[in-house]
Design a protein around this motif. Structure first.
Motif, PDB file in Angstrom:
ATOM      1  N   LEU A 131     -28.920 -27.348 -38.891  1.00 52.19           N
ATOM      2  CA  LEU A 131     -29.138 -26.818 -40.239  1.00 52.19           C
ATOM      3  C   LEU A 131     -29.765 -25.436 -40.183  1.00 52.19           C
ATOM      4  N   PRO A 136     -24.433 -26.462 -41.727  1.00 50.45           N
ATOM      5  CA  PRO A 136     -24.721 -27.678 -42.503  1.00 50.45           C
ATOM      6  C   PRO A 136     -23.703 -28.780 -42.276  1.00 50.45           C
ATOM      7  N   SER A 186     -28.637 -29.838 -46.393  1.00 53.91           N
ATOM      8  CA  SER A 186     -27.337 -29.647 -45.745  1.00 53.91           C
ATOM      9  C   SER A 186     -26.203 -29.926 -46.730  1.00 53.91           C
TER      10      SER A 186
END
Length: 263
Positions: A131, A136, A186
Motif C-alpha cells: 500500500l 493498492p 487500499s
C-alpha cells in the motif's frame, strides 16, 4: 468488490480477491484459542497456551507463566498446577508442535507460520508495504488474507489479560484495527470506495475515536460523488469526539473536510 469479513474463510470477489487459507494454522489465538481446530477448554490451559505461543521459540519462565495465569497472589499449588496443564497440552497438541521442558520453564517449539498471529503480522506487514509503495491492488489480497485469520474481533478471546500477556494481546487487537483501515484505504485507492465503507462500518461502531477511519470514510464518500456523505461523516466524527472526550477531532480532519467540500 465484495471483501469477506474476518473469519469467513476469505471468500471475496473483484479487486480484493484473496484466497481461502491453503492450510489453516495449527495454533490459533486470533479469536478463540485452538489447536488443530479444537478449542482449548479451561481458562488456565488456554492462558498457558497463549503465553507459550506469544513466546514461541523462547523459554517462558515459571515466574512469567504464573504471572500470566493468576491475577494477584497465586496458590501454593501453582507450579504443580502448571505441570498438570503442560501434560494436558502435550496430549492435546499431538504432532502439532513440541513442548519442551527447560531449566526454570517451558518452550513451545513450532514453526512461526504454524501460529496464526505470526502469519497475520507477516501478511499485514507485506500488505502495508504494498500500500505504501502505491500498489493498492497488490495490498488488498494480502490485507484481506490477514483479516481472514481472525475468528472474532479480539485476540485470545475469553482469556484474562493478566500480567505481561496484556501488552502483546492488546498490540494484536490494535494491529487488527490498523489492518482494517489499511484495507479500507487500499479499497479507496483501487477505486472501490463502497468496499471501504463496509470495512469501516463495524470498526467505527466499536471504536469511534479513530481519526484515520473517519478520514477514510469521508474520502470514500467523496470518491462516490456523495458530498452529503462527506459532511455527514465529518459531523458524526465531531459528535463522537465531543461526546466522549469533550474535544474536537484533530486539525487534519478539519482540513480534509474543507478540501473535499471544495473539490
Amino acid at each position: 468488490m465484495e471483501v469477506a469479513p474476518p473469519g469467513t474463510g476469505g471468500v471475496a470477489l473483484g479487486v480484493g480477491v484473496y484466497a481461502r487459507e491453503s492450510r489453516p494454522s495449527p495454533f490459533r489465538v486470533l479469536g478463540k484459542v485452538r489447536i488443530e481446530g479444537q478449542e482449548i477448554l479451561g481458562a488456565k490451559p488456554r492462558a498457558l497456551l497463549v503465553a507459550l505461543l506469544l513466546e514461541a521459540g523462547r523459554t517462558v519462565s515459571l515466574d512469567r507463566i504464573v504471572d500470566a495465569l493468576w491475577d494477584g497472589e497465586p496458590p501454593r499449588s501453582a507450579v504443580a498446577n502448571i505441570r498438570t496443564h503442560i501434560s494436558a497440552l502435550r496430549r492435546h497438541m499431538a504432532d502439532a508442535g513440541t513442548l519442551v521442558s527447560r531449566p526454570g520453564g517451558y518452550e513451545l517449539v513450532v514453526p512461526e507460520d504454524d501460529c496464526d498471529h505470526h502469519r497475520f503480522l507477516r501478511l499485514a506487514a507485506e500488505g502495508r508495504c504494498a500500500l505504501q509503495s502505491g500498489d493498492p491492488e497488490g495490498a488488498t489480497p494480502l490485507l484481506g488474507q490477514a483479516l481472514a485469520l481472525w475468528t472474532t474481533d479480539v485476540a485470545a478471546d475469553g482469556v484474562p489479560r493478566n500480567g505481561w500477556q496484556a501488552g502483546p494481546l492488546d498490540h494484536l487487537d490494535e494491529e487488527r484495527r490498523r489492518v482494517v483501515e489499511d484495507l479500507a484505504e487500499s479499497c479507496v485507492e483501487a477505486g472501490e470506495p463502497r468496499s471501504a465503507l463496509r470495512e469501516l462500518h463495524a470498526l467505527l461502531a466499536a471504536d469511534p475515536l479513530r481519526d484515520r477511519s473517519w478520514a477514510l470514510r469521508m474520502r470514500a464518500h467523496h470518491s462516490l460523488g456523495e458530498p452529503g456523505g462527506v459532511s455527514d461523516s465529518y459531523r458524526a466524527a465531531v459528535r463522537a469526539f465531543e461526546d466522549r472526550l469533550g474535544a474536537r477531532p484533530g486539525a487534519e480532519l478539519d482540513r480534509l473536510h474543507h478540501t473535499l467540500k471544495a473539490s
